[in-house]
Write a protein that holds these residues in place. Structure first.
Motif, short mmCIF file in Angstrom:
data_model
loop_
_atom_site.label_atom_id
_atom_site.label_comp_id
_atom_site.label_asym_id
_atom_site.label_seq_id
_atom_site.Cartn_x
_atom_site.Cartn_y
_atom_site.Cartn_z
N MET A 1 16.08 12.61 -5.04
CA MET A 1 14.85 13.26 -4.60
C MET A 1 13.83 12.18 -4.30
O MET A 1 13.65 11.24 -5.08
CB MET A 1 14.32 14.18 -5.69
CG MET A 1 13.02 14.83 -5.31
SD MET A 1 12.54 16.03 -6.55
CE MET A 1 10.94 16.42 -5.99
N ALA A 2 13.18 12.30 -3.19
CA ALA A 2 12.11 11.39 -2.82
C ALA A 2 10.81 12.19 -2.81
O ALA A 2 10.74 13.27 -2.24
CB ALA A 2 12.37 10.80 -1.45
N ARG A 3 9.80 11.65 -3.44
CA ARG A 3 8.51 12.33 -3.48
C ARG A 3 7.43 11.30 -3.31
O ARG A 3 7.45 10.25 -3.94
CB ARG A 3 8.33 13.04 -4.82
CG ARG A 3 6.98 13.70 -4.93
CD ARG A 3 6.80 14.37 -6.26
NE ARG A 3 5.40 14.77 -6.36
CZ ARG A 3 4.76 14.89 -7.49
NH1 ARG A 3 5.36 14.64 -8.62
NH2 ARG A 3 3.51 15.25 -7.50
N SER A 4 6.49 11.59 -2.45
CA SER A 4 5.36 10.68 -2.30
C SER A 4 4.07 11.48 -2.43
O SER A 4 3.96 12.58 -1.91
CB SER A 4 5.41 9.94 -0.97
OG SER A 4 5.36 10.83 0.10
N THR A 5 3.14 10.91 -3.15
CA THR A 5 1.83 11.52 -3.32
C THR A 5 0.79 10.55 -2.76
O THR A 5 0.71 9.41 -3.20
CB THR A 5 1.53 11.79 -4.81
OG1 THR A 5 2.56 12.62 -5.33
CG2 THR A 5 0.19 12.47 -4.97
N ARG A 6 0.06 11.01 -1.79
CA ARG A 6 -1.01 10.17 -1.23
C ARG A 6 -2.23 10.28 -2.12
O ARG A 6 -2.66 11.37 -2.47
CB ARG A 6 -1.36 10.63 0.18
CG ARG A 6 -0.34 10.28 1.20
CD ARG A 6 -0.90 10.56 2.59
NE ARG A 6 0.00 10.05 3.59
CZ ARG A 6 0.51 10.78 4.56
NH1 ARG A 6 0.20 12.04 4.68
NH2 ARG A 6 1.31 10.25 5.44
N ILE A 7 -2.79 9.16 -2.43
CA ILE A 7 -4.01 9.14 -3.23
C ILE A 7 -5.20 8.81 -2.33
O ILE A 7 -6.26 9.41 -2.44
CB ILE A 7 -3.89 8.10 -4.36
CG1 ILE A 7 -2.74 8.51 -5.28
CG2 ILE A 7 -5.20 7.97 -5.13
CD1 ILE A 7 -2.37 7.47 -6.29
N ARG A 8 -4.99 7.86 -1.44
CA ARG A 8 -6.10 7.44 -0.60
C ARG A 8 -5.58 6.94 0.75
O ARG A 8 -4.65 6.16 0.80
CB ARG A 8 -6.88 6.33 -1.30
CG ARG A 8 -8.03 5.80 -0.48
CD ARG A 8 -8.94 4.93 -1.29
NE ARG A 8 -9.68 5.81 -2.18
CZ ARG A 8 -10.06 5.47 -3.40
NH1 ARG A 8 -9.78 4.29 -3.86
NH2 ARG A 8 -10.74 6.31 -4.14
N VAL A 9 -6.19 7.42 1.82
CA VAL A 9 -5.96 6.90 3.17
C VAL A 9 -7.34 6.67 3.76
O VAL A 9 -8.06 7.61 4.05
CB VAL A 9 -5.16 7.90 4.05
CG1 VAL A 9 -5.05 7.37 5.47
CG2 VAL A 9 -3.79 8.16 3.47
N GLN A 10 -7.70 5.41 3.89
CA GLN A 10 -9.03 5.08 4.41
C GLN A 10 -8.93 3.92 5.39
O GLN A 10 -8.16 2.99 5.19
CB GLN A 10 -9.96 4.67 3.27
CG GLN A 10 -10.34 5.82 2.36
CD GLN A 10 -11.27 5.37 1.26
OE1 GLN A 10 -10.84 4.72 0.33
NE2 GLN A 10 -12.54 5.72 1.40
N ALA A 11 -9.72 4.00 6.44
CA ALA A 11 -9.80 2.92 7.41
C ALA A 11 -11.09 2.13 7.17
O ALA A 11 -12.07 2.67 6.67
CB ALA A 11 -9.77 3.50 8.82
#
Length: 142
Positions: A1-11
């Motif tokens: 199982m692959a799981r990814s949780t995004r916490i922050r995406v900022q430019a």
């Protein structure tokens, strides 16, 4: 199982010398993306399943958050129907089957979107057609 949780995406904004607001959970950046795969192999056969999930997303983007927020969207959107002011969570299933009973040859079948589930409604970016599809393959090693 692959799981990814995004916490922050900022430019980085070079004009302001600071980061722009966090985009996680907004349009195009689901907080959670998961893929679960399982397969069973016998002497000549391999059968596999794939489950993919993306969490709910707001329609708001980086620069139009106020207009597409859950509070303002029902008031400002052009069509006042019962369609949601967010992109619902989305899941899909896939199936793959391979037969290796011939010498140096493999026959395979892959089916994407096995249950023919429609893509979630997205009022901002328009309709996205998603039907089931298949791929048939033959691999021979010389």
């Amino acid at each position: 199982m692959a799981r990814s949780t995004r916490i922050r995406v900022q430019a980085w904004d070079t004009a302001k010398g600071d980061y722009l607001p966090n985009l996680v959970g907004l349009n195009g950046y689901p907080r959670l993306t998961s893929t679960l795969t399982a397969s069973l192999r016998t002497k000549d056969w391999t059968v596999g399943m794939r489950y993919t999930f993306k969490s709910e997303q707001s329609l708001a983007g980086q620069f139009d958050g106020a207009q597409w927020s859950r509070e303002n969207c029902p008031k400002t959107r052009p069509n006042k129907g019962d369609l949601p002011c967010f992109i619902e969570g989305d899941d899909s299933y896939g199936l793959n089957i391979a037969y290796n009973g011939f010498k140096n040859t493999q026959l395979s079948l892959n089916i994407a979107n096995l249950l023919d589930q429609e893509a979630p409604v997205n009022l901002k970016n328009g309709f996205s057609l998603r039907t089931w599809s298949y791929k048939v393959g033959v691999t021979h090693k010389f």
